[in-house]
Design a protein around this motif. Sequence first.
Motif, PDB file in Angstrom:
ATOM      1  N   MET A  39     -37.514  38.366 -34.967  1.00 42.68           N
ATOM      2  CA  MET A  39     -38.041  38.129 -33.709  1.00 42.68           C
ATOM      3  C   MET A  39     -37.097  38.651 -32.635  1.00 42.68           C
ATOM      4  O   MET A  39     -35.684  38.300 -32.790  1.00 42.68           O
ATOM      5  N   ILE A  40     -37.312  39.505 -31.643  1.00 39.97           N
ATOM      6  CA  ILE A  40     -36.474  40.132 -30.904  1.00 39.97           C
ATOM      7  C   ILE A  40     -37.140  39.967 -29.478  1.00 39.97           C
ATOM      8  O   ILE A  40     -38.062  40.455 -29.077  1.00 39.97           O
ATOM      9  N   LYS A  41     -36.212  39.422 -28.436  1.00 39.63           N
ATOM     10  CA  LYS A  41     -36.749  39.312 -27.127  1.00 39.63           C
ATOM     11  C   LYS A  41     -35.463  39.780 -26.211  1.00 39.63           C
ATOM     12  O   LYS A  41     -34.452  39.131 -26.327  1.00 39.63           O
ATOM     13  N   THR A  42     -35.643  40.985 -25.309  1.00 39.82           N
ATOM     14  CA  THR A  42     -34.968  41.262 -24.435  1.00 39.82           C
ATOM     15  C   THR A  42     -35.367  41.049 -23.176  1.00 39.82           C
ATOM     16  O   THR A  42     -36.496  41.870 -22.766  1.00 39.82           O
ATOM     17  N   VAL A  43     -34.570  40.597 -22.150  1.00 40.96           N
ATOM     18  CA  VAL A  43     -35.090  40.379 -20.713  1.00 40.96           C
ATOM     19  C   VAL A  43     -33.755  41.024 -19.895  1.00 40.96           C
ATOM     20  O   VAL A  43     -32.637  40.739 -19.948  1.00 40.96           O
ATOM     21  N   ILE A  44     -34.255  41.951 -18.934  1.00 36.09           N
ATOM     22  CA  ILE A  44     -33.269  42.511 -18.007  1.00 36.09           C
ATOM     23  C   ILE A  44     -33.719  41.952 -16.738  1.00 36.09           C
ATOM     24  O   ILE A  44     -34.768  42.187 -16.329  1.00 36.09           O
ATOM     25  N   GLU A  45     -32.633  41.363 -16.076  1.00 35.11           N
ATOM     26  CA  GLU A  45     -32.890  40.926 -14.600  1.00 35.11           C
ATOM     27  C   GLU A  45     -32.081  41.504 -13.693  1.00 35.11           C
ATOM     28  O   GLU A  45     -30.852  41.674 -13.811  1.00 35.11           O
ATOM     29  N   GLY A  46     -32.634  41.686 -12.383  1.00 31.00           N
ATOM     30  CA  GLY A  46     -31.946  42.340 -11.459  1.00 31.00           C
ATOM     31  C   GLY A  46     -32.514  41.892  -9.870  1.00 31.00           C
ATOM     32  O   GLY A  46     -33.236  40.940  -9.955  1.00 31.00           O
ATOM     33  N   THR A  47     -32.008  42.524  -9.060  1.00 32.35           N
ATOM     34  CA  THR A  47     -32.084  42.146  -7.590  1.00 32.35           C
ATOM     35  C   THR A  47     -32.550  43.473  -6.834  1.00 32.35           C
ATOM     36  O   THR A  47     -32.498  44.477  -7.410  1.00 32.35           O
ATOM     37  N   SER A  48     -33.302  43.095  -5.512  1.00 38.24           N
ATOM     38  CA  SER A  48     -33.433  44.351  -4.876  1.00 38.24           C
ATOM     39  C   SER A  48     -33.403  44.054  -3.292  1.00 38.24           C
ATOM     40  O   SER A  48     -33.298  42.625  -3.226  1.00 38.24           O
ATOM     41  N   ASN A  49     -33.763  44.883  -2.387  1.00 37.50           N
ATOM     42  CA  ASN A  49     -33.657  44.382  -0.902  1.00 37.50           C
ATOM     43  C   ASN A  49     -34.756  43.558  -0.640  1.00 37.50           C
ATOM     44  O   ASN A  49     -34.999  42.920   0.435  1.00 37.50           O
ATOM     45  N   HIS A  51     -37.029  41.339  -3.438  1.00 41.59           N
ATOM     46  CA  HIS A  51     -37.000  40.148  -4.436  1.00 41.59           C
ATOM     47  C   HIS A  51     -36.579  40.382  -5.498  1.00 41.59           C
ATOM     48  O   HIS A  51     -36.098  41.750  -5.838  1.00 41.59           O
ATOM     49  N   ASP A  52     -36.133  39.546  -6.420  1.00 44.98           N
ATOM     50  CA  ASP A  52     -35.668  39.795  -7.755  1.00 44.98           C
ATOM     51  C   ASP A  52     -36.760  40.379  -8.632  1.00 44.98           C
ATOM     52  O   ASP A  52     -37.855  40.198  -8.361  1.00 44.98           O
ATOM     53  N   TRP A  53     -36.291  40.938  -9.901  1.00 47.57           N
ATOM     54  CA  TRP A  53     -37.301  41.573 -10.468  1.00 47.57           C
ATOM     55  C   TRP A  53     -36.769  41.306 -12.215  1.00 47.57           C
ATOM     56  O   TRP A  53     -35.592  41.107 -12.173  1.00 47.57           O
ATOM     57  N   LYS A  54     -37.661  41.590 -13.056  1.00 45.54           N
ATOM     58  CA  LYS A  54     -37.183  41.402 -14.546  1.00 45.54           C
ATOM     59  C   LYS A  54     -38.090  42.419 -15.378  1.00 45.54           C
ATOM     60  O   LYS A  54     -39.203  42.630 -15.099  1.00 45.54           O
ATOM     61  N   ASP A 170     -22.157  52.339 -13.902  1.00 46.14           N
ATOM     62  CA  ASP A 170     -21.070  52.468 -14.976  1.00 46.14           C
ATOM     63  C   ASP A 170     -21.661  53.453 -16.236  1.00 46.14           C
ATOM     64  O   ASP A 170     -21.017  53.847 -16.979  1.00 46.14           O
ATOM     65  N   TYR A 171     -22.932  53.404 -16.327  1.00 48.17           N
ATOM     66  CA  TYR A 171     -23.695  54.095 -17.245  1.00 48.17           C
ATOM     67  C   TYR A 171     -24.484  55.396 -16.675  1.00 48.17           C
ATOM     68  O   TYR A 171     -25.276  55.965 -17.248  1.00 48.17           O
ATOM     69  N   LYS A 172     -23.893  55.648 -15.529  1.00 47.37           N
ATOM     70  CA  LYS A 172     -24.431  56.958 -14.731  1.00 47.37           C
ATOM     71  C   LYS A 172     -25.841  56.776 -14.521  1.00 47.37           C
ATOM     72  O   LYS A 172     -26.809  57.830 -14.573  1.00 47.37           O
ATOM     73  N   VAL A 173     -26.437  55.426 -14.285  1.00 45.50           N
ATOM     74  CA  VAL A 173     -27.882  55.256 -14.083  1.00 45.50           C
ATOM     75  C   VAL A 173     -27.964  54.870 -12.704  1.00 45.50           C
ATOM     76  O   VAL A 173     -27.235  53.966 -12.152  1.00 45.50           O
ATOM     77  N   GLN A 174     -28.544  55.720 -11.824  1.00 48.68           N
ATOM     78  CA  GLN A 174     -28.811  55.297 -10.349  1.00 48.68           C
ATOM     79  C   GLN A 174     -29.735  54.146 -10.202  1.00 48.68           C
ATOM     80  O   GLN A 174     -30.997  54.367 -10.783  1.00 48.68           O
ATOM     81  N   PRO A 175     -29.562  53.166  -9.444  1.00 49.44           N
ATOM     82  CA  PRO A 175     -30.590  51.893  -9.318  1.00 49.44           C
ATOM     83  C   PRO A 175     -31.884  52.469  -8.803  1.00 49.44           C
ATOM     84  O   PRO A 175     -31.888  53.329  -8.031  1.00 49.44           O
ATOM     85  N   PRO A 176     -33.057  52.374  -9.569  1.00 47.30           N
ATOM     86  CA  PRO A 176     -34.169  52.865  -9.140  1.00 47.30           C
ATOM     87  C   PRO A 176     -34.587  52.504  -7.739  1.00 47.30           C
ATOM     88  O   PRO A 176     -34.355  51.235  -7.311  1.00 47.30           O
ATOM     89  N   THR A 177     -35.544  53.143  -7.152  1.00 49.96           N
ATOM     90  CA  THR A 177     -36.094  52.857  -5.978  1.00 49.96           C
ATOM     91  C   THR A 177     -37.361  53.093  -5.842  1.00 49.96           C
ATOM     92  O   THR A 177     -38.089  53.559  -6.793  1.00 49.96           O
ATOM     93  N   ALA A 178     -37.964  52.633  -4.740  1.00 49.07           N
ATOM     94  CA  ALA A 178     -39.838  52.769  -4.751  1.00 49.07           C
ATOM     95  C   ALA A 178     -40.031  53.029  -3.209  1.00 49.07           C
ATOM     96  O   ALA A 178     -39.377  52.405  -2.306  1.00 49.07           O
ATOM     97  N   VAL A 179     -41.407  53.448  -2.996  1.00 49.64           N
ATOM     98  CA  VAL A 179     -41.732  53.305  -1.773  1.00 49.64           C
ATOM     99  C   VAL A 179     -41.029  54.327  -0.833  1.00 49.64           C
ATOM    100  O   VAL A 179     -40.456  53.812   0.314  1.00 49.64           O
ATOM    101  N   PHE A 180     -40.786  55.482  -1.263  1.00 52.93           N
ATOM    102  CA  PHE A 180     -39.955  56.495  -0.378  1.00 52.93           C
ATOM    103  C   PHE A 180     -38.599  55.929  -0.135  1.00 52.93           C
ATOM    104  O   PHE A 180     -37.968  55.973   0.785  1.00 52.93           O
ATOM    105  N   GLY A 181     -37.991  55.124  -0.942  1.00 49.31           N
ATOM    106  CA  GLY A 181     -36.701  54.761  -0.653  1.00 49.31           C
ATOM    107  C   GLY A 181     -36.538  53.169  -0.007  1.00 49.31           C
ATOM    108  O   GLY A 181     -35.270  52.922   0.160  1.00 49.31           O
ATOM    109  N   THR A 182     -37.683  52.899   0.331  1.00 51.53           N
ATOM    110  CA  THR A 182     -37.637  51.517   1.269  1.00 51.53           C
ATOM    111  C   THR A 182     -37.391  50.312   0.262  1.00 51.53           C
ATOM    112  O   THR A 182     -36.866  49.182   0.756  1.00 51.53           O
ATOM    113  N   ILE A 183     -37.511  50.287  -0.983  1.00 51.32           N
ATOM    114  CA  ILE A 183     -37.251  49.407  -1.952  1.00 51.32           C
ATOM    115  C   ILE A 183     -36.103  49.825  -2.719  1.00 51.32           C
ATOM    116  O   ILE A 183     -36.247  50.913  -3.413  1.00 51.32           O
TER     117      ILE A 183
END
Length: 200
Positions: A39-49, A51-54, A170-183
């Motif tokens: 059984m394997i469960k991985t959850v990634i949690e983060g924030t945005s301008n 709301h929080d997301w996962k 740190d892993y050369k990943v640019q934090p994702p954006t959405a809606v033409f960069g507004t999110i």
Amino acid sequence: MNALTKTLIRKAMLPLGLFITSMTIFSSVNGQSSYQGSMIKTVIEGTSNIHDWKMESQKGKVTATVTLDGASVKEVGAISFVLPAESLKSEHNQMDKNTYKALNTTKNPNISFSSNSSSIKPNGNGFILTSKGKLTISGVSKDVELVAHGKINPDKSISFTGAHTLKMTDYKVQPPTAVFGTIKTGDGITVKYNLVLKAS
């Protein structure tokens, strides 16, 4: 093949047979076994301008070498964890697509962790596992130390739960954006893992 040749072969094979037998006995006495994730469960949690997301995944592969001492875990050896990056899903398809693009999953389909060095510390009815190894995200590997709470279950399986915080950049990943960069998502994320391993 004459009798002399057969005798020489038998004498040559005898040390090998004794070695294999002794290693089998040694492994049995020390309770060393190979374990795999059931059984394997991985959850990634983060924030945005906004709301929080996962994002969550219940896929992947985990293997570990475990040495038992009676009803307790004495040692955990080599650990390997591989997670298909595109198995991570959120509640929004567009966010998923943006995340896969940021992770460059076409070129780097997996997130992985490998370790050959772990320590065990008793903790109540279980133990704390500290593993030093390499975490690879989007093709970039970093030395990390992961900590998990472990316990042996009644069915002899072993459960691990833990969390690790990191920065995507740190892993050369640019934090994702959405809606033409507004999110805009925050750089920091928390990776939570919940694993159950069984002897294979």
